[in-house]
Design an enzyme around this catalytic site. Structure first.
Site: not given
Ligand code: FAD
Length: 567
Positions: A136, A140-141, A207, A209, A223, A272, A276, A478
Protein backbone atom coordinates in the site's frame (compact mmCIF):
# COMPACT_ATOMS: atom_id res chain seq x y z
CA UNK A 1 -8.10 16.11 -6.92
CA UNK A 2 -4.85 14.23 -6.62
CA UNK A 3 -1.26 15.27 -7.30
CA UNK A 4 0.20 14.26 -10.66
CA UNK A 5 3.15 11.98 -9.85
CA UNK A 6 5.33 13.50 -12.54
CA UNK A 7 5.05 16.93 -10.88
CA UNK A 8 6.88 15.55 -7.81
CA UNK A 9 10.51 14.53 -7.27
CA UNK A 10 10.74 10.76 -7.57
CA UNK A 11 14.13 10.77 -5.80
CA UNK A 12 13.75 13.67 -3.37
CA UNK A 13 11.23 15.83 -1.54
CA UNK A 14 8.53 18.11 -2.91
CA UNK A 15 7.73 19.45 -6.36
CA UNK A 16 9.96 18.45 -9.28
CA UNK A 17 10.44 22.15 -10.04
CA UNK A 18 11.24 24.15 -6.91
CA UNK A 19 13.63 26.98 -6.06
CA UNK A 20 16.95 25.75 -4.64
CA UNK A 21 16.47 25.91 -0.87
CA UNK A 22 20.24 26.37 -0.36
CA UNK A 23 21.71 28.01 -3.49
CA UNK A 24 25.31 27.25 -4.41
CA UNK A 25 26.48 30.79 -3.74
CA UNK A 26 25.00 30.89 -0.22
CA UNK A 27 27.60 31.61 2.51
CA UNK A 28 25.75 29.00 4.59
CA UNK A 29 27.75 26.24 2.86
CA UNK A 30 31.03 27.43 4.30
CA UNK A 31 29.53 27.78 7.75
CA UNK A 32 28.12 24.22 7.60
CA UNK A 33 31.44 22.82 6.34
CA UNK A 34 33.27 24.56 9.21
CA UNK A 35 30.77 23.24 11.74
CA UNK A 36 31.37 19.71 10.42
CA UNK A 37 35.14 20.11 10.53
CA UNK A 38 35.43 19.69 6.75
CA UNK A 39 38.58 21.38 5.47
CA UNK A 40 38.18 20.63 1.77
CA UNK A 41 35.61 22.12 -0.66
CA UNK A 42 32.28 20.32 -0.48
CA UNK A 43 32.00 17.86 -3.38
CA UNK A 44 29.34 17.85 -6.09
CA UNK A 45 27.27 14.67 -5.58
CA UNK A 46 24.17 15.02 -7.79
CA UNK A 47 21.54 12.28 -7.92
CA UNK A 48 21.61 9.82 -10.82
CA UNK A 49 19.03 10.82 -13.46
CA UNK A 50 16.33 8.25 -14.12
CA UNK A 51 17.58 7.40 -17.61
CA UNK A 52 20.89 6.26 -16.08
CA UNK A 53 19.30 4.11 -13.36
CA UNK A 54 19.12 0.33 -13.43
CA UNK A 55 15.51 -0.82 -13.30
CA UNK A 56 14.88 -4.56 -13.20
CA UNK A 57 12.47 -5.75 -15.90
CA UNK A 58 8.86 -5.94 -14.76
CA UNK A 59 7.77 -9.51 -14.11
CA UNK A 60 4.11 -8.73 -14.81
CA UNK A 61 2.87 -11.25 -17.38
CA UNK A 62 0.15 -10.48 -19.92
CA UNK A 63 -2.53 -12.62 -18.28
CA UNK A 64 -2.08 -11.11 -14.80
CA UNK A 65 -2.06 -7.64 -16.33
CA UNK A 66 -5.39 -8.35 -18.02
CA UNK A 67 -6.86 -9.56 -14.74
CA UNK A 68 -5.64 -6.43 -12.96
CA UNK A 69 -7.05 -4.25 -15.70
CA UNK A 70 -10.39 -6.00 -15.31
CA UNK A 71 -10.41 -4.97 -11.65
CA UNK A 72 -9.10 -1.39 -11.74
CA UNK A 73 -9.46 -0.37 -15.39
CA UNK A 74 -6.92 -0.42 -18.21
CA UNK A 75 -5.54 3.04 -17.47
CA UNK A 76 -4.79 2.28 -13.84
CA UNK A 77 -2.13 -0.42 -14.31
CA UNK A 78 1.35 1.03 -14.84
CA UNK A 79 4.67 -0.60 -15.65
CA UNK A 80 6.51 2.46 -17.00
CA UNK A 81 9.91 3.43 -15.61
CA UNK A 82 8.80 6.66 -13.91
CA UNK A 83 5.91 5.02 -12.05
CA UNK A 84 8.03 2.07 -10.91
CA UNK A 85 10.93 4.33 -9.88
CA UNK A 86 8.63 6.72 -8.01
CA UNK A 87 7.19 3.77 -6.06
CA UNK A 88 10.44 1.85 -5.46
CA UNK A 89 11.04 3.38 -2.04
CA UNK A 90 9.92 6.07 0.40
CA UNK A 91 11.72 9.22 1.60
CA UNK A 92 14.08 8.11 4.37
CA UNK A 93 17.77 9.04 4.15
CA UNK A 94 18.45 5.35 3.52
CA UNK A 95 15.85 5.29 0.71
CA UNK A 96 17.40 8.36 -0.86
CA UNK A 97 20.90 6.84 -0.73
CA UNK A 98 19.63 3.99 -2.91
CA UNK A 99 17.53 5.90 -5.40
CA UNK A 100 20.04 8.75 -5.78
CA UNK A 101 22.73 6.15 -6.51
CA UNK A 102 20.46 4.77 -9.24
CA UNK A 103 19.72 1.49 -7.45
CA UNK A 104 16.07 0.71 -8.17
CA UNK A 105 16.28 -3.03 -7.51
CA UNK A 106 13.34 -2.69 -5.10
CA UNK A 107 11.00 -1.32 -7.77
CA UNK A 108 7.65 -3.13 -7.85
CA UNK A 109 6.69 -5.05 -10.98
CA UNK A 110 3.69 -2.77 -11.46
CA UNK A 111 1.79 0.08 -9.85
CA UNK A 112 -2.01 0.02 -9.75
CA UNK A 113 -4.39 2.82 -8.80
CA UNK A 114 -7.77 1.54 -7.57
CA UNK A 115 -10.56 4.14 -7.63
CA UNK A 116 -12.95 2.69 -5.06
CA UNK A 117 -13.30 0.48 -2.03
CA UNK A 118 -14.85 -2.24 -4.16
CA UNK A 119 -11.91 -2.26 -6.60
CA UNK A 120 -9.45 -2.30 -3.70
CA UNK A 121 -11.15 -5.25 -2.02
CA UNK A 122 -11.24 -7.21 -5.29
CA UNK A 123 -7.59 -6.40 -5.87
CA UNK A 124 -6.57 -7.64 -2.41
CA UNK A 125 -8.56 -10.87 -2.81
CA UNK A 126 -7.07 -11.43 -6.26
CA UNK A 127 -3.54 -10.90 -4.91
CA UNK A 128 -4.15 -13.26 -1.99
CA UNK A 129 -5.50 -15.95 -4.32
CA UNK A 130 -2.47 -15.63 -6.64
CA UNK A 131 0.13 -15.11 -3.89
CA UNK A 132 1.04 -11.66 -5.23
CA UNK A 133 2.68 -9.17 -2.84
CA UNK A 134 0.86 -5.83 -2.39
CA UNK A 135 2.52 -2.70 -1.01
CA UNK A 136 0.00 0.00 0.00
CA UNK A 137 1.27 3.48 -0.93
CA UNK A 138 -0.29 6.84 -0.05
CA UNK A 139 2.03 9.83 -0.38
CA UNK A 140 5.09 7.57 -0.13
CA UNK A 141 6.54 9.87 2.55
CA UNK A 142 7.45 6.99 4.88
CA UNK A 143 10.83 7.53 6.51
CA UNK A 144 11.14 4.03 7.96
CA UNK A 145 11.24 1.83 4.85
CA UNK A 146 7.45 1.40 4.99
CA UNK A 147 6.77 1.50 1.24
CA UNK A 148 9.83 -0.30 -0.14
CA UNK A 149 8.59 -2.34 -3.09
CA UNK A 150 10.25 -5.72 -3.49
CA UNK A 151 12.09 -6.60 -0.29
CA UNK A 152 15.43 -8.40 -0.64
CA UNK A 153 14.91 -12.09 -1.43
CA UNK A 154 11.20 -11.70 -2.30
CA UNK A 155 10.51 -13.92 -5.31
CA UNK A 156 6.79 -13.27 -5.72
CA UNK A 157 5.28 -10.75 -8.09
CA UNK A 158 5.20 -7.37 -6.30
CA UNK A 159 2.57 -4.72 -6.96
CA UNK A 160 2.37 -1.33 -5.33
CA UNK A 161 -1.17 -0.13 -4.70
CA UNK A 162 -1.30 3.65 -4.95
CA UNK A 163 -4.39 4.96 -3.15
CA UNK A 164 -4.30 8.54 -4.42
CA UNK A 165 -7.22 8.25 -6.83
CA UNK A 166 -9.49 7.69 -3.81
CA UNK A 167 -9.81 11.31 -2.74
CA UNK A 168 -13.41 12.12 -1.82
CA UNK A 169 -14.63 13.68 1.36
CA UNK A 170 -17.62 11.36 1.79
CA UNK A 171 -19.60 12.96 4.64
CA UNK A 172 -19.55 15.26 7.62
CA UNK A 173 -21.64 14.77 10.73
CA UNK A 174 -21.82 18.31 12.06
CA UNK A 175 -23.70 17.20 15.14
CA UNK A 176 -21.21 14.54 16.20
CA UNK A 177 -18.29 16.55 14.75
CA UNK A 178 -16.91 13.66 12.72
CA UNK A 179 -16.12 13.34 9.03
CA UNK A 180 -15.46 10.45 6.66
CA UNK A 181 -13.08 10.57 3.71
CA UNK A 182 -11.43 8.17 1.29
CA UNK A 183 -7.94 7.18 2.35
CA UNK A 184 -5.93 8.51 -0.59
CA UNK A 185 -6.79 12.17 -0.10
CA UNK A 186 -3.72 14.40 0.39
CA UNK A 187 -3.43 16.75 3.38
CA UNK A 188 -4.10 20.08 1.63
CA UNK A 189 -7.11 18.71 -0.32
CA UNK A 190 -8.65 17.29 2.85
CA UNK A 191 -8.00 20.49 4.78
CA UNK A 192 -9.60 22.59 2.04
CA UNK A 193 -12.66 20.37 1.72
CA UNK A 194 -13.18 20.38 5.50
CA UNK A 195 -12.55 24.14 5.79
CA UNK A 196 -15.30 24.80 3.25
CA UNK A 197 -17.65 23.23 5.84
CA UNK A 198 -16.14 25.25 8.70
CA UNK A 199 -14.17 22.41 10.29
CA UNK A 200 -10.71 20.88 10.35
CA UNK A 201 -9.05 17.62 11.37
CA UNK A 202 -5.96 19.54 12.52
CA UNK A 203 -3.41 16.86 11.57
CA UNK A 204 -0.38 18.76 10.24
CA UNK A 205 2.70 16.54 9.99
CA UNK A 206 5.71 18.26 8.46
CA UNK A 207 4.99 16.06 5.42
CA UNK A 208 1.39 17.40 5.30
CA UNK A 209 1.55 18.61 1.68
CA UNK A 210 2.65 15.22 0.32
CA UNK A 211 1.05 12.63 2.60
CA UNK A 212 -2.42 11.12 2.80
CA UNK A 213 -5.15 10.39 5.32
CA UNK A 214 -4.62 6.61 4.93
CA UNK A 215 -0.86 6.98 5.46
CA UNK A 216 -1.41 9.08 8.59
CA UNK A 217 -3.61 6.36 10.12
CA UNK A 218 -1.52 3.41 8.89
CA UNK A 219 1.71 4.89 10.27
CA UNK A 220 -0.03 6.12 13.46
CA UNK A 221 1.49 9.54 13.03
CA UNK A 222 1.29 12.82 14.90
CA UNK A 223 0.81 16.29 13.47
CA UNK A 224 2.65 19.35 14.72
CA UNK A 225 -0.48 20.47 16.61
CA UNK A 226 -1.10 17.10 18.21
CA UNK A 227 -1.58 18.58 21.69
CA UNK A 228 -4.86 20.15 20.55
CA UNK A 229 -6.01 17.81 17.80
CA UNK A 230 -4.54 14.47 18.92
CA UNK A 231 -2.42 11.87 17.18
CA UNK A 232 -3.88 9.60 14.49
CA UNK A 233 -4.79 6.89 16.99
CA UNK A 234 -6.73 9.48 19.02
CA UNK A 235 -8.69 11.15 16.22
CA UNK A 236 -9.50 7.95 14.32
CA UNK A 237 -13.14 7.01 14.92
CA UNK A 238 -13.43 4.05 12.54
CA UNK A 239 -12.02 2.67 9.30
CA UNK A 240 -12.74 0.38 6.37
CA UNK A 241 -9.86 -1.95 5.52
CA UNK A 242 -9.66 -4.22 2.47
CA UNK A 243 -7.99 -7.40 3.80
CA UNK A 244 -7.32 -10.83 2.27
CA UNK A 245 -9.98 -12.14 4.67
CA UNK A 246 -12.67 -9.71 3.49
CA UNK A 247 -13.66 -6.08 4.06
CA UNK A 248 -13.07 -5.13 7.68
CA UNK A 249 -15.23 -2.32 9.10
CA UNK A 250 -14.16 -1.29 12.56
CA UNK A 251 -16.78 -0.25 15.09
CA UNK A 252 -17.73 3.41 15.40
CA UNK A 253 -19.05 4.56 18.77
CA UNK A 254 -17.85 7.38 20.99
CA UNK A 255 -17.13 5.00 23.85
CA UNK A 256 -17.49 1.26 24.21
CA UNK A 257 -16.68 -1.56 26.58
CA UNK A 258 -17.29 -4.22 23.91
CA UNK A 259 -13.88 -5.93 24.08
CA UNK A 260 -10.66 -4.20 22.92
CA UNK A 261 -11.04 -1.31 20.47
CA UNK A 262 -10.02 -2.69 17.07
CA UNK A 263 -9.34 0.77 15.64
CA UNK A 264 -6.10 0.47 17.55
CA UNK A 265 -5.16 -2.49 15.32
CA UNK A 266 -5.67 -0.33 12.23
CA UNK A 267 -3.63 2.62 13.51
CA UNK A 268 -0.03 1.51 13.16
CA UNK A 269 -0.77 -1.49 10.91
CA UNK A 270 1.41 0.06 8.15
CA UNK A 271 -0.28 -1.81 5.32
CA UNK A 272 0.53 -5.24 6.79
CA UNK A 273 -3.10 -6.20 7.48
CA UNK A 274 -4.85 -4.65 4.51
CA UNK A 275 -5.52 -1.41 2.66
CA UNK A 276 -7.46 1.31 4.46
CA UNK A 277 -10.04 2.56 1.98
CA UNK A 278 -11.79 5.14 4.13
CA UNK A 279 -11.54 6.60 7.60
CA UNK A 280 -13.90 8.44 9.91
CA UNK A 281 -12.23 10.97 12.18
CA UNK A 282 -12.98 13.72 14.69
CA UNK A 283 -13.19 17.28 13.44
CA UNK A 284 -13.04 20.65 15.21
CA UNK A 285 -14.52 24.06 14.39
CA UNK A 286 -12.07 26.33 12.62
CA UNK A 287 -10.34 28.42 15.29
CA UNK A 288 -11.38 32.08 15.64
CA UNK A 289 -7.98 33.04 16.96
CA UNK A 290 -4.37 31.87 16.75
CA UNK A 291 -1.35 32.98 18.70
CA UNK A 292 2.17 31.71 17.96
CA UNK A 293 5.09 33.23 19.83
CA UNK A 294 8.58 32.53 21.11
CA UNK A 295 10.40 32.22 24.44
CA UNK A 296 14.05 31.62 25.27
CA UNK A 297 15.34 29.46 28.11
CA UNK A 298 18.78 29.26 29.64
CA UNK A 299 18.70 25.46 29.54
CA UNK A 300 16.84 22.57 27.91
CA UNK A 301 15.84 21.30 31.36
CA UNK A 302 14.14 24.60 32.27
CA UNK A 303 12.27 24.72 28.96
CA UNK A 304 11.16 21.09 29.32
CA UNK A 305 9.95 21.83 32.82
CA UNK A 306 7.85 24.72 31.52
CA UNK A 307 6.23 22.46 28.89
CA UNK A 308 5.50 19.79 31.49
CA UNK A 309 3.88 22.29 33.83
CA UNK A 310 1.77 23.83 31.06
CA UNK A 311 0.51 20.45 29.85
CA UNK A 312 -0.10 19.17 33.36
CA UNK A 313 -2.02 22.36 34.20
CA UNK A 314 -4.38 21.41 31.34
CA UNK A 315 -3.94 24.78 29.64
CA UNK A 316 -5.35 24.33 26.11
CA UNK A 317 -2.32 24.74 23.84
CA UNK A 318 -1.97 23.52 20.24
CA UNK A 319 1.80 23.23 20.09
CA UNK A 320 4.81 23.45 22.38
CA UNK A 321 8.15 22.97 20.66
CA UNK A 322 11.44 23.30 22.52
CA UNK A 323 14.75 23.20 20.64
CA UNK A 324 17.89 22.22 22.50
CA UNK A 325 20.85 24.59 22.53
CA UNK A 326 22.44 23.02 19.44
CA UNK A 327 19.26 23.22 17.38
CA UNK A 328 18.58 26.79 18.51
CA UNK A 329 22.13 27.79 17.58
CA UNK A 330 21.98 25.99 14.21
CA UNK A 331 18.75 27.58 13.02
CA UNK A 332 19.48 31.06 14.42
CA UNK A 333 22.89 31.08 12.77
CA UNK A 334 21.71 29.58 9.48
CA UNK A 335 18.77 32.02 9.37
CA UNK A 336 21.07 34.98 10.00
CA UNK A 337 23.78 34.11 7.46
CA UNK A 338 24.03 36.57 4.61
CA UNK A 339 21.68 39.05 6.34
CA UNK A 340 22.90 42.46 7.38
CA UNK A 341 23.53 42.68 11.11
CA UNK A 342 22.13 46.09 12.10
CA UNK A 343 21.81 48.19 15.22
CA UNK A 344 18.56 46.44 16.19
CA UNK A 345 20.30 43.03 16.19
CA UNK A 346 23.21 44.38 18.24
CA UNK A 347 20.80 45.80 20.80
CA UNK A 348 18.86 42.54 20.95
CA UNK A 349 22.08 40.60 21.53
CA UNK A 350 23.22 43.00 24.23
CA UNK A 351 19.84 42.63 25.93
CA UNK A 352 20.07 38.81 25.85
CA UNK A 353 23.60 38.97 27.25
CA UNK A 354 22.45 41.25 30.02
CA UNK A 355 19.59 38.91 30.93
CA UNK A 356 21.86 35.85 30.80
CA UNK A 357 20.28 34.26 27.71
CA UNK A 358 23.16 34.73 25.29
CA UNK A 359 25.10 31.58 26.18
CA UNK A 360 23.53 28.56 24.41
CA UNK A 361 19.85 29.48 24.86
CA UNK A 362 17.02 27.10 23.98
CA UNK A 363 14.10 28.40 21.89
CA UNK A 364 10.52 27.43 22.66
CA UNK A 365 7.58 28.11 20.32
CA UNK A 366 4.07 28.13 21.80
CA UNK A 367 1.05 27.81 19.53
CA UNK A 368 -2.45 28.55 20.77
CA UNK A 369 -5.64 28.07 18.75
CA UNK A 370 -9.34 28.28 19.54
CA UNK A 371 -11.93 30.86 20.50
CA UNK A 372 -10.55 34.36 21.09
CA UNK A 373 -11.45 34.17 24.79
CA UNK A 374 -9.76 30.78 25.29
CA UNK A 375 -6.62 31.85 23.44
CA UNK A 376 -6.36 35.03 25.47
CA UNK A 377 -6.88 33.17 28.77
CA UNK A 378 -4.36 30.46 27.79
CA UNK A 379 -1.80 33.07 26.72
CA UNK A 380 -1.84 34.66 30.17
CA UNK A 381 -1.56 31.35 32.00
CA UNK A 382 1.25 30.17 29.68
CA UNK A 383 3.13 33.45 30.22
CA UNK A 384 2.98 33.02 34.00
CA UNK A 385 4.40 29.48 33.86
CA UNK A 386 7.09 30.47 31.36
CA UNK A 387 8.20 33.27 33.59
CA UNK A 388 8.21 31.06 36.70
CA UNK A 389 10.41 28.55 34.85
CA UNK A 390 12.92 31.16 33.65
CA UNK A 391 11.52 31.73 30.14
CA UNK A 392 12.12 35.06 28.38
CA UNK A 393 9.34 36.22 26.06
CA UNK A 394 10.83 37.17 22.69
CA UNK A 395 7.67 38.19 20.86
CA UNK A 396 5.49 36.91 18.07
CA UNK A 397 7.91 36.92 15.20
CA UNK A 398 9.69 33.57 16.02
CA UNK A 399 6.23 31.98 16.25
CA UNK A 400 4.79 33.43 13.06
CA UNK A 401 7.93 32.71 11.04
CA UNK A 402 8.02 29.12 12.34
CA UNK A 403 4.38 28.72 11.29
CA UNK A 404 4.96 30.23 7.84
CA UNK A 405 7.84 27.82 7.17
CA UNK A 406 6.47 24.81 9.03
CA UNK A 407 6.58 22.49 5.98
CA UNK A 408 9.69 23.91 4.28
CA UNK A 409 12.59 22.53 6.37
CA UNK A 410 12.82 19.21 4.47
CA UNK A 411 13.48 21.07 1.19
CA UNK A 412 17.06 21.60 2.39
CA UNK A 413 17.88 17.89 2.44
CA UNK A 414 18.21 17.42 -1.34
CA UNK A 415 20.71 20.27 -1.83
CA UNK A 416 22.73 19.00 1.14
CA UNK A 417 22.83 15.51 -0.33
CA UNK A 418 23.93 17.10 -3.62
CA UNK A 419 27.03 18.37 -1.76
CA UNK A 420 28.25 15.26 0.02
CA UNK A 421 26.29 15.80 3.23
CA UNK A 422 24.00 13.32 4.95
CA UNK A 423 20.89 14.50 6.83
CA UNK A 424 18.70 12.17 8.82
CA UNK A 425 16.13 12.41 11.60
CA UNK A 426 14.77 10.03 14.21
CA UNK A 427 12.34 10.34 17.06
CA UNK A 428 11.24 8.71 20.29
CA UNK A 429 9.28 9.53 23.44
CA UNK A 430 9.53 8.87 27.14
CA UNK A 431 8.18 9.96 30.53
CA UNK A 432 9.09 13.41 31.88
CA UNK A 433 11.16 11.78 34.61
CA UNK A 434 13.45 10.29 31.94
CA UNK A 435 13.49 13.00 29.28
CA UNK A 436 16.89 14.54 30.06
CA UNK A 437 18.58 11.12 30.36
CA UNK A 438 17.17 9.96 27.03
CA UNK A 439 18.06 13.24 25.31
CA UNK A 440 21.69 13.03 26.47
CA UNK A 441 22.06 9.30 25.74
CA UNK A 442 20.71 9.45 22.17
CA UNK A 443 22.56 12.66 21.40
CA UNK A 444 25.80 11.10 22.59
CA UNK A 445 25.18 7.86 20.67
CA UNK A 446 24.57 9.74 17.40
CA UNK A 447 27.55 12.05 17.90
CA UNK A 448 29.97 9.23 18.79
CA UNK A 449 28.81 6.91 16.03
CA UNK A 450 29.11 9.63 13.38
CA UNK A 451 32.74 10.23 14.43
CA UNK A 452 33.39 6.46 14.30
CA UNK A 453 32.34 6.38 10.66
CA UNK A 454 34.76 9.15 9.62
CA UNK A 455 38.52 8.75 8.99
CA UNK A 456 39.37 12.42 9.39
CA UNK A 457 39.73 13.08 13.15
CA UNK A 458 38.68 16.72 12.75
CA UNK A 459 35.39 15.80 10.99
CA UNK A 460 32.23 15.42 13.04
CA UNK A 461 28.45 15.65 12.87
CA UNK A 462 25.96 18.29 13.90
CA UNK A 463 23.43 16.70 16.26
CA UNK A 464 20.40 18.62 17.47
CA UNK A 465 17.02 17.85 18.97
CA UNK A 466 13.68 19.28 19.99
CA UNK A 467 10.66 18.30 22.01
CA UNK A 468 7.95 18.13 19.38
CA UNK A 469 4.88 16.66 21.09
CA UNK A 470 3.91 16.83 24.73
CA UNK A 471 1.58 14.84 26.99
CA UNK A 472 0.82 15.16 30.70
CA UNK A 473 3.12 12.21 31.43
CA UNK A 474 5.91 12.72 28.91
CA UNK A 475 7.04 14.03 25.56
CA UNK A 476 8.66 13.11 22.29
CA UNK A 477 12.24 13.92 21.31
CA UNK A 478 13.06 14.55 17.66
CA UNK A 479 16.71 14.38 16.59
CA UNK A 480 18.18 15.82 13.39
CA UNK A 481 21.78 15.12 12.42
CA UNK A 482 23.99 16.31 9.60
CA UNK A 483 27.25 14.57 8.75
CA UNK A 484 29.88 14.21 6.04
CA UNK A 485 28.96 11.24 3.82
CA UNK A 486 31.42 8.34 3.32
CA UNK A 487 31.63 8.80 -0.42
CA UNK A 488 34.79 6.76 -0.91
CA UNK A 489 33.20 3.32 -0.55
CA UNK A 490 30.21 3.58 -2.88
CA UNK A 491 26.59 2.86 -1.99
CA UNK A 492 27.52 -0.10 0.21
CA UNK A 493 29.88 2.06 2.28
CA UNK A 494 27.26 4.78 2.64
CA UNK A 495 24.60 2.30 3.74
CA UNK A 496 27.09 0.86 6.26
CA UNK A 497 27.74 4.38 7.60
CA UNK A 498 24.02 5.02 8.01
CA UNK A 499 23.50 1.62 9.67
CA UNK A 500 26.25 2.33 12.21
CA UNK A 501 24.58 5.58 13.25
CA UNK A 502 21.03 4.19 13.11
CA UNK A 503 21.90 1.13 15.21
CA UNK A 504 23.76 3.18 17.81
CA UNK A 505 20.84 5.62 18.17
CA UNK A 506 18.20 2.87 18.25
CA UNK A 507 20.17 0.83 20.80
CA UNK A 508 20.50 3.93 22.98
CA UNK A 509 16.75 4.56 22.71
CA UNK A 510 15.96 0.97 23.69
CA UNK A 511 18.50 0.96 26.53
CA UNK A 512 17.10 4.18 27.99
CA UNK A 513 13.40 3.32 27.91
CA UNK A 514 12.33 5.31 24.87
CA UNK A 515 9.94 4.00 22.23
CA UNK A 516 11.55 3.02 18.95
CA UNK A 517 9.14 5.41 17.23
CA UNK A 518 6.89 8.17 18.51
CA UNK A 519 5.31 8.95 15.11
CA UNK A 520 7.28 7.73 12.09
CA UNK A 521 6.25 4.09 12.57
CA UNK A 522 8.21 0.85 12.32
CA UNK A 523 8.52 -0.10 8.64
CA UNK A 524 11.67 -2.15 8.13
CA UNK A 525 14.07 0.22 9.86
CA UNK A 526 12.70 -0.06 13.37
CA UNK A 527 11.51 -3.68 13.17
CA UNK A 528 14.58 -5.18 14.91
CA UNK A 529 13.82 -3.14 18.06
CA UNK A 530 10.07 -3.79 18.16
CA UNK A 531 10.35 -7.11 20.02
CA UNK A 532 12.16 -5.48 22.93
CA UNK A 533 9.34 -2.95 23.27
CA UNK A 534 6.34 -5.25 22.84
CA UNK A 535 7.78 -8.36 24.56
CA UNK A 536 7.44 -11.97 23.35
CA UNK A 537 3.73 -12.27 24.15
CA UNK A 538 2.96 -8.97 22.45
CA UNK A 539 4.89 -10.02 19.34
CA UNK A 540 3.06 -13.36 19.32
CA UNK A 541 -0.28 -11.52 19.38
CA UNK A 542 0.73 -9.19 16.54
CA UNK A 543 1.92 -12.20 14.54
CA UNK A 544 -1.34 -14.05 15.17
CA UNK A 545 -3.45 -11.12 13.97
CA UNK A 546 -1.34 -10.87 10.82
CA UNK A 547 -1.63 -14.63 10.25
CA UNK A 548 -5.38 -14.52 10.73
CA UNK A 549 -6.05 -11.66 8.29
CA UNK A 550 -3.28 -12.36 5.80
CA UNK A 551 -2.32 -16.07 6.00
CA UNK A 552 -0.17 -15.96 2.86
CA UNK A 553 1.69 -12.85 3.95
CA UNK A 554 0.96 -10.85 0.82
CA UNK A 555 0.32 -7.53 2.57
CA UNK A 556 3.48 -5.40 2.79
CA UNK A 557 5.76 -8.28 3.84
CA UNK A 558 8.91 -7.49 5.80
CA UNK A 559 7.41 -4.37 7.40
CA UNK A 560 6.72 -4.06 11.15
CA UNK A 561 7.20 -7.76 11.96
CA UNK A 562 10.26 -8.35 9.76
CA UNK A 563 13.92 -7.90 10.62
CA UNK A 564 15.08 -6.20 7.48
CA UNK A 565 16.93 -3.02 8.49
CA UNK A 566 19.22 -1.96 5.68
CA UNK A 567 17.25 -3.69 2.89
C1 FAD B 1 9.82 15.49 5.32
C2 FAD B 1 9.00 14.57 6.15
C3 FAD B 1 8.41 15.03 7.31
C4 FAD B 1 7.62 14.17 8.08
N1 FAD B 1 7.00 14.66 9.19
C5 FAD B 1 6.17 13.87 9.90
C6 FAD B 1 5.44 14.38 11.01
O1 FAD B 1 5.56 15.56 11.36
N2 FAD B 1 4.61 13.55 11.66
C7 FAD B 1 4.43 12.25 11.27
O2 FAD B 1 3.63 11.54 11.88
N3 FAD B 1 5.13 11.74 10.24
C8 FAD B 1 5.97 12.50 9.54
N4 FAD B 1 6.66 11.99 8.46
C9 FAD B 1 6.50 10.57 8.09
C10 FAD B 1 5.36 10.33 7.09
O3 FAD B 1 5.05 11.49 6.39
C11 FAD B 1 4.14 9.83 7.82
O4 FAD B 1 4.38 8.52 8.26
C12 FAD B 1 2.84 9.86 7.01
O5 FAD B 1 1.78 9.53 7.87
C13 FAD B 1 2.85 8.91 5.85
O6 FAD B 1 1.75 9.21 5.00
P1 FAD B 1 1.78 8.78 3.48
O7 FAD B 1 0.45 9.03 2.90
O8 FAD B 1 2.92 9.40 2.78
O9 FAD B 1 2.01 7.22 3.64
P2 FAD B 1 3.06 6.29 2.93
O10 FAD B 1 4.42 6.79 3.15
O11 FAD B 1 2.63 6.05 1.54
O12 FAD B 1 2.84 4.96 3.77
C14 FAD B 1 3.21 4.87 5.12
C15 FAD B 1 2.88 3.45 5.61
O13 FAD B 1 1.48 3.26 5.62
C16 FAD B 1 1.09 2.29 4.66
N5 FAD B 1 -0.10 2.85 3.97
C17 FAD B 1 -0.20 4.01 3.28
N6 FAD B 1 -1.48 4.19 2.89
C18 FAD B 1 -2.17 3.13 3.35
C19 FAD B 1 -3.54 2.73 3.28
N7 FAD B 1 -4.47 3.45 2.66
N8 FAD B 1 -3.89 1.56 3.87
C20 FAD B 1 -2.98 0.81 4.52
N9 FAD B 1 -1.69 1.13 4.61
C21 FAD B 1 -1.30 2.28 4.05
C22 FAD B 1 2.27 2.07 3.75
O14 FAD B 1 2.32 0.74 3.25
C23 FAD B 1 3.42 2.36 4.70
O15 FAD B 1 3.71 1.23 5.47
C24 FAD B 1 7.46 12.82 7.69
C25 FAD B 1 8.08 12.37 6.52
C26 FAD B 1 8.84 13.23 5.75
C27 FAD B 1 9.47 12.72 4.49
Amino acid sequence: MTIDRTSLRWNGWGPAAQPDALPKESPAWQWIADALGINTPLPETPATPLEKCTLPASGLDGETRLELERIVGANQVHTGDYERAFHARGKSYHDLLHVRAGNLSNAPDAVVYPRSEDETQRLVEFAAARDIVLVPFGGGSSVVGGVTGREQGEKRLCITVDTTLMTSLLSIDETAMTATAQAGIYGPALDKALASQGVRLGHYPQSFEYSTLGGWVAARGAGQNSIRYGRADKWLVSAHVATPSGLWRTEATPGSAAAPNLNQMVAGSEGTLGIITEATFKVHSLPDAEDYRGYLFRSFAEGADAIRRIVQSEIPTAMLRLSDADETFFFRTLGGIGKEHGLKDNLAEAYLRLRGYADRPCALIVGLEGSAANVSHARDRVARIMSACGGLHVGRSPGTSWKAGRFHGPMVRDPMMDHGLGVDTLETSTFWSNIQTLHSAVREAIDTSIRETLDDPSARGIVMAHISHAYPDGASLYFTFVFPRRLDRGLEGEVAQWLTIKRAASDAIAAHNGTISHHHGVGTDHAPWLGQEKGPVGMQMLGAVKQSLDPKGVMNPGKVLGDGIGN
